[in-house]
Design an enzyme around this catalytic site. Structure first.
Site, mmCIF file in Angstrom:
data_model
loop_
_atom_site.group_PDB
_atom_site.id
_atom_site.type_symbol
_atom_site.label_atom_id
_atom_site.label_comp_id
_atom_site.label_asym_id
_atom_site.label_seq_id
_atom_site.Cartn_x
_atom_site.Cartn_y
_atom_site.Cartn_z
ATOM 1 N N GLY A 153 0.724 -1.639 -0.011
ATOM 2 C CA GLY A 153 0.013 0.542 0.165
ATOM 3 C C GLY A 153 0.980 1.743 0.205
ATOM 4 O O GLY A 153 0.305 2.009 0.627
ATOM 5 N N ASP A 165 -5.159 -4.582 -18.366
ATOM 6 C CA ASP A 165 -4.223 -4.054 -18.488
ATOM 7 C C ASP A 165 -4.275 -2.766 -20.027
ATOM 8 O O ASP A 165 -3.400 -2.806 -20.730
ATOM 9 C CB ASP A 165 -2.745 -4.117 -18.836
ATOM 10 C CG ASP A 165 -2.462 -4.424 -16.745
ATOM 11 O OD1 ASP A 165 -2.891 -4.137 -16.704
ATOM 12 O OD2 ASP A 165 -1.710 -5.630 -16.708
ATOM 13 N N HIS A 224 -0.113 1.092 -13.410
ATOM 14 C CA HIS A 224 0.682 -0.393 -13.761
ATOM 15 C C HIS A 224 2.016 0.101 -14.065
ATOM 16 O O HIS A 224 2.406 1.097 -14.080
ATOM 17 C CB HIS A 224 0.629 -0.848 -15.244
ATOM 18 C CG HIS A 224 1.129 -1.643 -16.027
ATOM 19 N ND1 HIS A 224 0.560 -2.935 -15.365
ATOM 20 C CD2 HIS A 224 1.531 -1.749 -16.528
ATOM 21 C CE1 HIS A 224 1.247 -4.329 -15.788
ATOM 22 N NE2 HIS A 224 1.821 -3.572 -16.854
ATOM 23 N N GLU A 226 5.759 6.704 -9.628
ATOM 24 C CA GLU A 226 4.145 5.822 -9.054
ATOM 25 C C GLU A 226 3.158 7.192 -8.344
ATOM 26 O O GLU A 226 1.677 7.526 -8.557
ATOM 27 C CB GLU A 226 3.948 4.433 -8.467
ATOM 28 C CG GLU A 226 4.590 3.204 -9.455
ATOM 29 C CD GLU A 226 3.960 2.104 -8.766
ATOM 30 O OE1 GLU A 226 3.428 1.955 -8.465
ATOM 31 O OE2 GLU A 226 4.706 1.426 -9.290
ATOM 32 N N ASN A 241 -6.241 2.339 -12.873
ATOM 33 C CA ASN A 241 -4.951 1.613 -12.287
ATOM 34 C C ASN A 241 -3.743 2.378 -12.657
ATOM 35 O O ASN A 241 -3.564 2.734 -13.095
ATOM 36 C CB ASN A 241 -5.108 0.281 -13.030
ATOM 37 C CG ASN A 241 -4.181 -1.020 -12.634
ATOM 38 O OD1 ASN A 241 -4.235 -0.813 -11.309
ATOM 39 N ND2 ASN A 241 -3.833 -1.569 -13.314
#
Ligand code: GRF
Length: 272
Positions: A18, A194, A158, A223, A156
Site C-alpha cells: 500500500g 491492462d 501499472h 508512481e 489503475n
C-alpha cells in the site's frame, strides 16, 4: 490545483504494502489532492496497506477471495449470482484457453467476491475506484457496475510502459527484457487485462549498474506522483475521453500545466 475543486470520494483496492495508497493519503492530508478516501478494501487480510489506512482513520474491509476456494458453478445456489452472469461469461476477456465449464466456475467465484466488494462500496457512492496494487483479476461484472459508455470510474497504476509488459510483474519484465528505459502507466480500467485507455505515463532510465530493486525504487517514486496527479485531474474535470464508436477511447488531458508537469517528473527520474 484549481480553486474550489469538489472533493472526489475514493474507494481504494489493495493487496499488499500500500505504498501508493500512502502516497494518496499524504497528498490528501497535505491539501494537494482534492479527494477523500471513503474505504480501503483488501483481498489479503495481512496487507500492510490496511494498517496504513487505519493509522489515518480510514475505514477498511477485507474480502478474502480464498473463501470461494474451488466452488463450482453447479454448487452455487441459484439467485446468488447476478442475473447478468451469462453476459459476463460472453463478454469476459480475462481468461483464455479454458474449457467452458472451468471458465464459468472461475468467473462465478470472481463475481461472488466482486459482489461483496460492490456491496461495501455502493453505500459510499465513490466517484472513483482506485486499484493500487490490487492483485486480482476484475470481471466485466465489476467493471460495468462503475463504467458507463464513455465514463470510466476505475483507475489503475501499472508498473510498465503499456502496452508493453501487461500482467503482474511490470518491473521484472522490463528489467529482464534488457530495456534501457522503463515506465509506468496510469490508465482507466476496461474489460481486458491492462488494456484500458491510458491517462498518463512516465519514464525512467535504466543505467548499466541498475538492479531490479533500484529500478523498482525509481519507478515507485514516479508512481506516487503520477497516480495522485491523475486522480486530481479527474477531480478537476481535466480528463476528457474521446474516440470510441468502434475505435479505441483516448484520454485528453486539459490541464495547461501538463507539459510542465511531465518535464519536472522526467527530470526527477533522470537525476543521478
Ligand atoms: C505498484 O508497483 C503498482 O504499480 C502495482 O503494484 C505495486 C503496488 O505497490 N500495480 P504498493 O502496494 O502500492 O506498495
Amino acid at each position: 490545483m484549481k480553486p474550489k475543486t469538489k472533493k472526489m470520494k475514493l474507494a481504494v483496492l489493495i493487496s499488499g504494502g500500500g505504498s501508493n495508497l500512502q502516497a494518496m493519503i499524504d497528498r490528501i492530508e497535505a491539501g494537494k489532492l482534492d479527494a477523500e478516501i471513503g474505504l480501503v478494501v483488501s483481498n489479503n487480510p495481512d496487507a500492510y496497506g490496511l494498517d496504513r489506512a487505519q493509522k489515518h482513520g480510514i475505514p477498511t474491509a477485507v474480502v478474502d477471495y480464498r473463501k470461494y476456494g474451488k466452488k463450482r458453478l453447479s454448487r452455487i445456489p441459484k439467485g446468488s449470482l447476478p442475473r447478468e452472469f451469462v453476459e459476463v461469461v460472453n463478454r469476459q476477456r480475462i481468461f483464455s484457453g479454458l474449457p467452458p465449464d472451468e471458465l464459468e466456475d472461475r468467473l462465478a467465484r470472481l463475481v461472488l467476491a466482486e459482489q461483496e466488494i460492490i456491496d461495501l462500496l455502493d453505500p459510499l457512492a465513490p466517484g472513483l475506484v482506485c486499484l493500487a496494487g490490487f492483485m486480482r483479476l476484475i470481471s466485466p461484472y465489476f467493471i460495468e457496475h462503475y463504467n458507463t459508455e464513455d465514463r470510466y470510474r476505475i483507475m489503475n497504476i501499472h508498473p510498465a510502459l503499456l502496452p508493453a509488459f501487461p500482467g503482474t510483474d511490470g518491473y521484472g519484465d522490463t528489467f529482464t527484457y534488457g530495456c534501457r528505459f522503463g515506465g509506468i502507466t496510469v490508465h482507466f480500467v476496461d474489460e481486458g487485462e491492462d488494456t484500458g485507455p491510458i491517462i498518463a505515463q512516465a519514464i525512467y532510465p535504466i543505467w548499466t549498474d541498475d538492479s531490479l530493486d533500484t529500478i523498482r525504487k525509481r519507478g515507485l517514486e514516479l508512481e506516487y506522483v503520477l497516480y495522485s496527479q491523475c486522480i486530481q485531474w479527474l477531480a478537476q474535470g481535466d480528463l476528457q475521453v474521446v474516440g470510441g464508436k468502434g475505435g479505441r477511447h483516448q484520454v485528453r488531458i486539459l490541464d495547461p500545466e501538463y507539459p510542465k508537469f511531465v518535464e519536472q517528473l522526467t527530470q526527477q527520474a533522470f537525476a543521478r
